[in-house]
Write an enzyme that holds these catalytic residues in place. Structure first.
Site: not given
Ligand code: FAD
Length: 394
Positions: A38-39, A112, A221, A298
Protein backbone atom coordinates in the site's frame (compact mmCIF):
# COMPACT_ATOMS: atom_id res chain seq x y z
CA UNK A 1 0.21 -24.23 -2.06
CA UNK A 2 1.00 -21.96 -5.01
CA UNK A 3 4.44 -22.69 -6.31
CA UNK A 4 6.49 -21.19 -9.09
CA UNK A 5 9.85 -22.55 -10.22
CA UNK A 6 9.61 -25.02 -7.38
CA UNK A 7 9.66 -22.15 -4.83
CA UNK A 8 6.80 -21.17 -2.56
CA UNK A 9 6.25 -17.61 -3.64
CA UNK A 10 3.46 -15.42 -2.26
CA UNK A 11 0.69 -13.70 -4.19
CA UNK A 12 1.43 -9.98 -4.50
CA UNK A 13 -1.38 -7.44 -4.13
CA UNK A 14 -0.92 -3.83 -5.28
CA UNK A 15 -3.17 -1.61 -3.13
CA UNK A 16 -4.46 -2.08 0.40
CA UNK A 17 -7.93 -0.53 0.05
CA UNK A 18 -11.17 -2.46 0.50
CA UNK A 19 -10.53 -4.66 -2.56
CA UNK A 20 -6.85 -5.39 -1.88
CA UNK A 21 -7.42 -6.38 1.74
CA UNK A 22 -10.36 -8.69 1.09
CA UNK A 23 -8.46 -10.27 -1.82
CA UNK A 24 -5.51 -10.94 0.50
CA UNK A 25 -7.75 -12.38 3.19
CA UNK A 26 -9.77 -14.57 0.79
CA UNK A 27 -6.54 -16.06 -0.63
CA UNK A 28 -5.11 -16.63 2.86
CA UNK A 29 -8.41 -18.25 3.87
CA UNK A 30 -7.69 -20.81 1.12
CA UNK A 31 -4.14 -21.33 2.45
CA UNK A 32 -2.10 -19.10 0.10
CA UNK A 33 0.56 -16.66 1.35
CA UNK A 34 0.02 -13.02 0.30
CA UNK A 35 1.99 -9.75 0.46
CA UNK A 36 0.00 -6.49 0.21
CA UNK A 37 1.74 -3.26 -0.87
CA UNK A 38 0.00 0.00 0.00
CA UNK A 39 1.40 3.38 -1.00
CA UNK A 40 -0.09 5.24 2.00
CA UNK A 41 1.85 5.43 5.28
CA UNK A 42 -0.86 3.39 7.03
CA UNK A 43 -3.75 1.06 6.20
CA UNK A 44 -6.63 3.39 6.80
CA UNK A 45 -9.88 4.48 5.12
CA UNK A 46 -11.50 7.88 5.17
CA UNK A 47 -14.82 8.69 3.55
CA UNK A 48 -18.34 8.11 4.68
CA UNK A 49 -21.13 5.52 4.41
CA UNK A 50 -21.19 2.41 2.27
CA UNK A 51 -24.36 0.47 1.52
CA UNK A 52 -24.06 -3.29 1.61
CA UNK A 53 -26.56 -5.18 -0.53
CA UNK A 54 -27.48 -8.78 0.34
CA UNK A 55 -25.17 -10.02 -2.43
CA UNK A 56 -22.10 -8.95 -0.47
CA UNK A 57 -23.23 -10.94 2.57
CA UNK A 58 -23.35 -14.07 0.44
CA UNK A 59 -19.70 -13.45 -0.44
CA UNK A 60 -18.77 -12.63 3.17
CA UNK A 61 -20.43 -15.80 4.44
CA UNK A 62 -18.09 -17.81 2.19
CA UNK A 63 -15.03 -16.35 3.96
CA UNK A 64 -16.55 -16.26 7.46
CA UNK A 65 -16.75 -12.46 7.83
CA UNK A 66 -20.50 -11.81 7.76
CA UNK A 67 -20.97 -11.50 11.54
CA UNK A 68 -17.95 -9.18 11.84
CA UNK A 69 -19.35 -6.94 9.12
CA UNK A 70 -22.77 -6.75 10.77
CA UNK A 71 -21.37 -5.99 14.25
CA UNK A 72 -20.97 -2.23 13.64
CA UNK A 73 -23.42 -1.84 10.75
CA UNK A 74 -26.96 -0.45 10.69
CA UNK A 75 -29.82 -2.39 9.13
CA UNK A 76 -32.39 0.13 7.86
CA UNK A 77 -36.05 -0.96 7.96
CA UNK A 78 -36.73 0.38 4.45
CA UNK A 79 -35.40 2.07 1.32
CA UNK A 80 -37.30 5.31 0.70
CA UNK A 81 -37.31 7.46 -2.42
CA UNK A 82 -38.95 10.89 -2.11
CA UNK A 83 -39.39 13.72 -4.59
CA UNK A 84 -37.03 16.53 -3.50
CA UNK A 85 -39.37 19.24 -4.87
CA UNK A 86 -42.80 18.03 -3.67
CA UNK A 87 -41.80 15.80 -0.75
CA UNK A 88 -44.03 13.06 -2.14
CA UNK A 89 -43.06 9.45 -1.48
CA UNK A 90 -42.06 7.87 -4.82
CA UNK A 91 -41.47 4.40 -3.43
CA UNK A 92 -40.82 2.60 -0.15
CA UNK A 93 -39.23 -0.86 -0.16
CA UNK A 94 -39.34 -2.85 3.09
CA UNK A 95 -36.02 -4.45 4.11
CA UNK A 96 -37.27 -6.58 7.02
CA UNK A 97 -38.12 -10.28 7.16
CA UNK A 98 -39.71 -10.60 3.67
CA UNK A 99 -36.58 -9.04 2.09
CA UNK A 100 -34.27 -11.37 4.03
CA UNK A 101 -36.39 -14.38 3.09
CA UNK A 102 -36.32 -13.41 -0.57
CA UNK A 103 -32.56 -12.78 -0.83
CA UNK A 104 -31.36 -14.96 2.04
CA UNK A 105 -29.35 -12.04 3.48
CA UNK A 106 -29.86 -8.59 5.05
CA UNK A 107 -29.38 -5.10 3.64
CA UNK A 108 -27.04 -3.00 5.78
CA UNK A 109 -25.12 0.27 5.78
CA UNK A 110 -21.73 0.83 7.34
CA UNK A 111 -18.85 3.32 7.49
CA UNK A 112 -16.07 2.88 4.91
CA UNK A 113 -13.62 2.85 7.80
CA UNK A 114 -15.59 0.01 9.43
CA UNK A 115 -15.63 -2.25 6.36
CA UNK A 116 -11.92 -1.54 5.87
CA UNK A 117 -11.27 -2.31 9.56
CA UNK A 118 -13.08 -5.67 9.31
CA UNK A 119 -10.88 -6.64 6.35
CA UNK A 120 -7.73 -5.27 8.00
CA UNK A 121 -8.34 -7.21 11.25
CA UNK A 122 -9.01 -10.37 9.24
CA UNK A 123 -5.67 -9.93 7.41
CA UNK A 124 -3.83 -9.15 10.65
CA UNK A 125 -5.23 -12.30 12.25
CA UNK A 126 -3.77 -14.48 9.47
CA UNK A 127 -0.12 -15.45 9.58
CA UNK A 128 -0.25 -15.88 5.79
CA UNK A 129 -0.79 -12.14 5.08
CA UNK A 130 2.01 -9.58 5.18
CA UNK A 131 0.86 -5.92 5.11
CA UNK A 132 3.46 -3.43 3.87
CA UNK A 133 3.00 0.38 3.97
CA UNK A 134 4.82 3.20 2.24
CA UNK A 135 5.21 0.86 -0.72
CA UNK A 136 4.22 2.44 -3.97
CA UNK A 137 4.09 -0.05 -6.83
CA UNK A 138 5.78 1.40 -9.90
CA UNK A 139 5.96 -1.45 -12.38
CA UNK A 140 5.96 -5.21 -12.83
CA UNK A 141 7.46 -7.86 -15.09
CA UNK A 142 5.60 -11.09 -15.80
CA UNK A 143 8.36 -13.66 -16.22
CA UNK A 144 5.95 -16.47 -17.18
CA UNK A 145 6.82 -18.58 -14.11
CA UNK A 146 6.77 -15.70 -11.56
CA UNK A 147 6.14 -11.96 -11.34
CA UNK A 148 8.61 -9.30 -10.23
CA UNK A 149 7.23 -6.09 -8.78
CA UNK A 150 9.24 -2.87 -8.72
CA UNK A 151 8.53 -0.48 -5.85
CA UNK A 152 9.11 3.28 -5.88
CA UNK A 153 12.02 2.93 -3.41
CA UNK A 154 13.82 0.74 -5.96
CA UNK A 155 13.21 -2.59 -4.26
CA UNK A 156 12.18 -5.60 -6.32
CA UNK A 157 9.81 -8.23 -4.95
CA UNK A 158 9.04 -11.65 -6.46
CA UNK A 159 5.73 -13.43 -6.25
CA UNK A 160 3.83 -16.22 -7.95
CA UNK A 161 1.28 -13.72 -9.31
CA UNK A 162 0.10 -10.10 -9.05
CA UNK A 163 -3.36 -8.73 -8.28
CA UNK A 164 -3.83 -5.07 -9.19
CA UNK A 165 -6.24 -3.68 -6.57
CA UNK A 166 -4.88 -0.17 -6.93
CA UNK A 167 -8.18 1.57 -7.61
CA UNK A 168 -9.69 3.80 -10.28
CA UNK A 169 -6.32 5.18 -11.50
CA UNK A 170 -4.62 1.77 -11.45
CA UNK A 171 -1.04 1.58 -12.75
CA UNK A 172 -1.40 -2.16 -13.19
CA UNK A 173 -4.46 -1.64 -15.41
CA UNK A 174 -2.41 0.78 -17.51
CA UNK A 175 -0.16 -2.14 -18.55
CA UNK A 176 -2.85 -4.82 -18.81
CA UNK A 177 -5.57 -2.88 -20.66
CA UNK A 178 -4.09 0.56 -21.36
CA UNK A 179 -7.36 2.42 -21.85
CA UNK A 180 -6.16 5.77 -20.52
CA UNK A 181 -7.81 7.92 -17.89
CA UNK A 182 -11.23 7.12 -16.38
CA UNK A 183 -14.38 8.77 -17.82
CA UNK A 184 -15.43 11.86 -15.87
CA UNK A 185 -19.20 11.64 -15.40
CA UNK A 186 -19.90 15.33 -14.76
CA UNK A 187 -21.45 14.36 -11.41
CA UNK A 188 -19.98 15.41 -8.07
CA UNK A 189 -20.67 13.85 -4.66
CA UNK A 190 -20.36 15.79 -1.42
CA UNK A 191 -20.28 13.57 1.65
CA UNK A 192 -20.38 14.27 5.36
CA UNK A 193 -20.93 12.30 8.56
CA UNK A 194 -22.72 13.89 11.53
CA UNK A 195 -22.94 12.69 15.11
CA UNK A 196 -26.43 11.43 15.99
CA UNK A 197 -26.85 14.19 18.59
CA UNK A 198 -26.26 16.84 15.90
CA UNK A 199 -29.27 15.67 13.87
CA UNK A 200 -32.62 17.15 14.96
CA UNK A 201 -35.07 14.39 15.97
CA UNK A 202 -37.64 15.39 13.34
CA UNK A 203 -35.02 15.00 10.58
CA UNK A 204 -33.50 11.71 11.81
CA UNK A 205 -34.81 8.56 10.15
CA UNK A 206 -33.80 4.91 10.55
CA UNK A 207 -34.32 4.38 6.80
CA UNK A 208 -32.05 4.66 3.79
CA UNK A 209 -33.67 7.76 2.28
CA UNK A 210 -33.02 9.18 -1.19
CA UNK A 211 -34.41 12.59 -2.20
CA UNK A 212 -34.56 12.66 -6.00
CA UNK A 213 -34.39 16.14 -7.60
CA UNK A 214 -33.60 17.65 -11.00
CA UNK A 215 -29.91 16.93 -11.67
CA UNK A 216 -29.40 16.23 -7.97
CA UNK A 217 -30.06 13.66 -5.32
CA UNK A 218 -29.52 13.58 -1.59
CA UNK A 219 -29.15 10.43 0.50
CA UNK A 220 -29.10 9.95 4.27
CA UNK A 221 -28.95 7.02 6.66
CA UNK A 222 -27.59 6.12 10.13
CA UNK A 223 -24.17 4.51 10.56
CA UNK A 224 -22.19 2.67 13.22
CA UNK A 225 -25.05 1.14 15.22
CA UNK A 226 -26.93 4.46 14.93
CA UNK A 227 -24.30 6.70 16.56
CA UNK A 228 -23.55 8.56 13.29
CA UNK A 229 -25.59 9.95 10.41
CA UNK A 230 -24.35 9.79 6.82
CA UNK A 231 -25.20 12.45 4.22
CA UNK A 232 -24.41 12.31 0.50
CA UNK A 233 -25.38 15.11 -1.89
CA UNK A 234 -24.84 14.51 -5.61
CA UNK A 235 -25.27 17.06 -8.40
CA UNK A 236 -24.26 17.71 -11.98
CA UNK A 237 -21.28 20.01 -12.42
CA UNK A 238 -18.68 20.75 -15.07
CA UNK A 239 -16.04 21.26 -12.42
CA UNK A 240 -13.39 18.62 -12.47
CA UNK A 241 -10.52 18.06 -10.09
CA UNK A 242 -8.75 14.80 -10.58
CA UNK A 243 -8.79 12.56 -7.54
CA UNK A 244 -11.24 12.39 -4.73
CA UNK A 245 -11.80 13.37 -1.17
CA UNK A 246 -10.92 17.04 -1.50
CA UNK A 247 -12.74 19.76 0.44
CA UNK A 248 -16.06 20.81 -1.11
CA UNK A 249 -17.32 24.28 -2.07
CA UNK A 250 -20.38 25.21 0.03
CA UNK A 251 -21.69 27.88 -2.36
CA UNK A 252 -21.84 25.51 -5.29
CA UNK A 253 -23.72 22.98 -3.18
CA UNK A 254 -26.33 25.55 -2.09
CA UNK A 255 -26.86 26.75 -5.64
CA UNK A 256 -27.58 23.22 -6.87
CA UNK A 257 -30.08 22.37 -4.11
CA UNK A 258 -31.84 25.75 -4.16
CA UNK A 259 -35.66 25.35 -4.04
CA UNK A 260 -35.71 21.83 -2.59
CA UNK A 261 -37.74 20.62 0.38
CA UNK A 262 -36.99 22.11 3.83
CA UNK A 263 -36.07 18.63 5.14
CA UNK A 264 -33.25 18.53 2.57
CA UNK A 265 -32.07 22.10 3.14
CA UNK A 266 -32.19 21.86 6.94
CA UNK A 267 -29.96 18.77 6.86
CA UNK A 268 -27.56 20.41 4.39
CA UNK A 269 -27.31 23.39 6.79
CA UNK A 270 -26.08 21.14 9.60
CA UNK A 271 -22.85 20.36 7.81
CA UNK A 272 -19.69 22.29 8.42
CA UNK A 273 -17.18 20.26 6.45
CA UNK A 274 -17.99 18.42 3.28
CA UNK A 275 -15.63 16.20 1.36
CA UNK A 276 -16.02 16.15 -2.40
CA UNK A 277 -15.65 13.27 -4.89
CA UNK A 278 -15.53 13.77 -8.65
CA UNK A 279 -17.42 10.71 -9.91
CA UNK A 280 -15.76 8.71 -12.68
CA UNK A 281 -16.17 5.30 -14.24
CA UNK A 282 -14.98 3.35 -17.29
CA UNK A 283 -16.47 1.35 -20.11
CA UNK A 284 -16.80 -2.32 -19.14
CA UNK A 285 -14.06 -4.59 -20.53
CA UNK A 286 -13.46 -8.33 -20.52
CA UNK A 287 -10.12 -10.17 -20.32
CA UNK A 288 -8.64 -8.14 -17.51
CA UNK A 289 -6.12 -10.90 -16.69
CA UNK A 290 -2.88 -11.44 -18.60
CA UNK A 291 -0.65 -14.36 -17.64
CA UNK A 292 0.08 -14.13 -13.92
CA UNK A 293 -1.42 -10.65 -13.50
CA UNK A 294 -5.05 -9.73 -12.90
CA UNK A 295 -7.16 -6.80 -11.70
CA UNK A 296 -9.80 -6.50 -8.99
CA UNK A 297 -12.31 -3.93 -7.71
CA UNK A 298 -12.16 -0.39 -9.09
CA UNK A 299 -8.97 -1.24 -11.02
CA UNK A 300 -10.97 -3.78 -13.05
CA UNK A 301 -14.44 -2.21 -13.30
CA UNK A 302 -14.82 1.27 -11.78
CA UNK A 303 -18.48 2.24 -11.57
CA UNK A 304 -20.61 5.20 -10.57
CA UNK A 305 -21.99 4.76 -7.05
CA UNK A 306 -25.69 4.91 -7.99
CA UNK A 307 -26.24 1.24 -7.24
CA UNK A 308 -23.95 1.46 -4.19
CA UNK A 309 -22.00 -1.59 -5.34
CA UNK A 310 -18.29 -0.73 -5.88
CA UNK A 311 -17.10 -2.16 -2.57
CA UNK A 312 -19.61 -5.02 -2.83
CA UNK A 313 -18.30 -5.97 -6.29
CA UNK A 314 -14.68 -5.79 -5.07
CA UNK A 315 -15.62 -8.20 -2.28
CA UNK A 316 -17.41 -10.57 -4.67
CA UNK A 317 -14.34 -10.42 -6.97
CA UNK A 318 -12.03 -11.36 -4.10
CA UNK A 319 -14.06 -14.38 -3.03
CA UNK A 320 -14.44 -15.58 -6.63
CA UNK A 321 -10.71 -15.09 -7.34
CA UNK A 322 -9.62 -17.08 -4.29
CA UNK A 323 -12.03 -19.90 -5.17
CA UNK A 324 -10.72 -20.11 -8.76
CA UNK A 325 -7.09 -20.13 -7.56
CA UNK A 326 -7.92 -22.88 -5.05
CA UNK A 327 -9.50 -24.93 -7.88
CA UNK A 328 -6.31 -24.81 -9.99
CA UNK A 329 -3.36 -23.70 -7.86
CA UNK A 330 -0.86 -25.18 -10.31
CA UNK A 331 -2.14 -23.10 -13.22
CA UNK A 332 -2.55 -19.52 -12.01
CA UNK A 333 -3.00 -17.96 -15.49
CA UNK A 334 -5.92 -20.36 -16.06
CA UNK A 335 -7.37 -19.58 -12.62
CA UNK A 336 -7.18 -15.83 -13.36
CA UNK A 337 -8.89 -16.34 -16.73
CA UNK A 338 -11.64 -18.39 -15.06
CA UNK A 339 -12.07 -15.58 -12.52
CA UNK A 340 -12.46 -12.71 -14.99
CA UNK A 341 -14.67 -14.88 -17.23
CA UNK A 342 -17.03 -15.41 -14.31
CA UNK A 343 -17.00 -11.75 -13.26
CA UNK A 344 -16.99 -9.49 -16.34
CA UNK A 345 -20.65 -9.70 -17.36
CA UNK A 346 -21.91 -9.21 -13.82
CA UNK A 347 -19.64 -6.24 -13.08
CA UNK A 348 -20.23 -4.82 -16.58
CA UNK A 349 -23.97 -4.92 -15.98
CA UNK A 350 -23.55 -3.01 -12.71
CA UNK A 351 -21.32 -0.41 -14.46
CA UNK A 352 -23.96 0.17 -17.15
CA UNK A 353 -27.00 0.04 -14.86
CA UNK A 354 -25.37 2.46 -12.39
CA UNK A 355 -25.32 5.08 -15.17
CA UNK A 356 -29.00 4.40 -15.93
CA UNK A 357 -29.97 4.72 -12.26
CA UNK A 358 -28.07 8.02 -12.06
CA UNK A 359 -30.21 9.43 -14.87
CA UNK A 360 -33.33 8.07 -13.20
CA UNK A 361 -32.54 9.67 -9.81
CA UNK A 362 -31.78 13.04 -11.44
CA UNK A 363 -34.84 13.18 -13.70
CA UNK A 364 -37.08 16.23 -14.02
CA UNK A 365 -40.36 17.11 -15.78
CA UNK A 366 -42.09 14.31 -17.67
CA UNK A 367 -39.29 11.84 -16.92
CA UNK A 368 -39.75 12.44 -13.18
CA UNK A 369 -43.51 11.85 -13.61
CA UNK A 370 -42.79 8.63 -15.47
CA UNK A 371 -40.46 7.58 -12.66
CA UNK A 372 -43.28 8.15 -10.18
CA UNK A 373 -45.73 6.05 -12.21
CA UNK A 374 -43.17 3.27 -12.69
CA UNK A 375 -42.29 2.97 -9.02
CA UNK A 376 -45.23 4.17 -6.95
CA UNK A 377 -47.67 1.56 -5.71
CA UNK A 378 -45.51 -1.45 -6.49
CA UNK A 379 -45.87 -4.30 -4.02
CA UNK A 380 -42.78 -5.36 -2.08
CA UNK A 381 -42.54 -8.50 -4.21
CA UNK A 382 -42.64 -6.46 -7.42
CA UNK A 383 -39.84 -4.26 -6.08
CA UNK A 384 -37.82 -7.35 -5.08
CA UNK A 385 -38.31 -8.82 -8.58
CA UNK A 386 -36.60 -5.72 -9.98
CA UNK A 387 -33.63 -6.27 -7.62
CA UNK A 388 -33.20 -9.98 -8.31
CA UNK A 389 -30.47 -9.59 -10.98
CA UNK A 390 -28.26 -7.75 -8.50
CA UNK A 391 -29.12 -9.08 -5.07
CA UNK A 392 -30.03 -12.63 -6.06
CA UNK A 393 -26.48 -13.99 -6.19
CA UNK A 394 -22.85 -13.22 -6.80
C1 FAD B 1 -19.41 8.87 -3.39
C2 FAD B 1 -19.19 7.38 -3.39
C3 FAD B 1 -20.09 6.55 -2.74
C4 FAD B 1 -19.92 5.16 -2.76
N1 FAD B 1 -20.83 4.37 -2.13
C5 FAD B 1 -20.70 3.03 -2.17
C6 FAD B 1 -21.66 2.18 -1.55
O1 FAD B 1 -22.63 2.65 -0.94
N2 FAD B 1 -21.49 0.82 -1.62
C7 FAD B 1 -20.41 0.26 -2.28
O2 FAD B 1 -20.30 -0.98 -2.31
N3 FAD B 1 -19.48 1.05 -2.89
C8 FAD B 1 -19.60 2.40 -2.85
N4 FAD B 1 -18.66 3.20 -3.45
C9 FAD B 1 -17.56 2.57 -4.21
C10 FAD B 1 -16.42 2.07 -3.35
O3 FAD B 1 -15.99 3.09 -2.47
C11 FAD B 1 -15.27 1.66 -4.26
O4 FAD B 1 -15.74 0.87 -5.32
C12 FAD B 1 -14.26 0.84 -3.46
O5 FAD B 1 -13.68 1.62 -2.46
C13 FAD B 1 -13.16 0.30 -4.39
O6 FAD B 1 -12.18 -0.33 -3.63
P1 FAD B 1 -10.77 -0.66 -4.28
O7 FAD B 1 -10.01 -1.31 -3.18
O8 FAD B 1 -10.97 -1.37 -5.57
O9 FAD B 1 -10.13 0.74 -4.63
P2 FAD B 1 -9.65 1.94 -3.63
O10 FAD B 1 -10.59 2.06 -2.47
O11 FAD B 1 -9.44 3.13 -4.50
O12 FAD B 1 -8.26 1.42 -3.08
C14 FAD B 1 -7.09 1.41 -3.85
C15 FAD B 1 -5.89 1.39 -2.90
O13 FAD B 1 -4.71 1.25 -3.67
C16 FAD B 1 -3.73 2.17 -3.22
N5 FAD B 1 -2.86 2.43 -4.37
C17 FAD B 1 -3.15 3.10 -5.51
N6 FAD B 1 -2.10 3.09 -6.35
C18 FAD B 1 -1.11 2.40 -5.71
C19 FAD B 1 0.23 2.05 -6.08
N7 FAD B 1 0.76 2.41 -7.27
N8 FAD B 1 0.96 1.33 -5.21
C20 FAD B 1 0.46 0.95 -3.99
N9 FAD B 1 -0.81 1.27 -3.60
C21 FAD B 1 -1.58 1.98 -4.45
C22 FAD B 1 -4.55 3.37 -2.75
O14 FAD B 1 -3.80 4.17 -1.84
C23 FAD B 1 -5.74 2.69 -2.10
O15 FAD B 1 -5.51 2.36 -0.75
C24 FAD B 1 -18.81 4.60 -3.43
C25 FAD B 1 -17.87 5.43 -4.07
C26 FAD B 1 -18.05 6.81 -4.04
C27 FAD B 1 -17.06 7.68 -4.75
Amino acid sequence: MATANGLDLPFLVAGGGIGGLIAAYALAHKGFPVRVFEQAPEFREVGAGIQLGPNVFQALERVGLKADMLADAWTPPSLQMRDALTGEEVTSIPLGEPFRRRFGQPYAVTHRADIHAVYLRACQSSNLVSLENNCRVEDFIDEADAVTLRLADGREVRGCALIGADGMWSRIRGKIIGDGAPRVSGHIAYRAVLRREDVPDDLWSPDMTLWAGPKTHFVHYPLRRGTLYNLVAVFHSDRYVEGWNTEGDRDELWKRFNGQRPEVLRLLEKIETWRMWVLCDREPVKDWSKGRVTLLGDAAHPMLQYLAQGACMATEDAVCLAEKVAESPDDIPAAFKAYDKQRYLRTGQVQIMARVYGEFYHASGVTAELRYHALHGRTADQAYDGMEWLYGGM
